[in-house]
Design a protein around this motif. Structure first.
Motif: not given
Length: 116
Positions: A51, A65, A63, A106
């Motif tokens: 991340s 990921k 964040r 993402i």
């Protein structure tokens, strides 16, 4: 006529790590929106293997990921984001591109909240 905008996100020192060496900050993940305006991003920190933490103008931390086959270590030299026509970066639509040439989609965004 076509226009292409690529946004470079600078890596910054994580202020929570440098200011609080005695007691590291513990982060809790919360649900976050799927899309975010790229103009809100001001910097990034890599704190996890899969991340990238994005610092927002308002002081929040988000964040991004990445897939398990895409280690964030590839992004230590910096990365770029290419927003959609709406000026946003969206999970499951957009990717983070490393300066070395790699690209990772993402998977989702998580809002990071510091536990005090």
């Amino acid at each position: 006529m076509h226009q292409r905008i690529i946004i470079r996100i600078p890596r910054i020192r994580d202020p929570h790590v440098t200011m609080m060496r005695e007691k590291p900050v513990r982060w809790r993940e919360k649900r976050a929106d799927k899309c975010h305006r790229v103009s809100d991003f001001v910097g990034a920190a890599i704190t996890d293997d899969h991340s990238v933490d994005l610092m927002l103008r308002n002081g929040d931390r988000l964040r991004a990921k990445l897939g398990s086959d895409c280690p964030a270590l590839d992004f230590y030299s910096g990365f770029y984001m290419l927003p959609g026509e709406d000026g946003k970066i969206c999970a499951r639509r957009d990717s983070i591109r490393s300066r070395a040439g790699g690209s990772c989609e993402i998977e989702n965004f998580r809002q990071m909240v510091a536990e005090r």
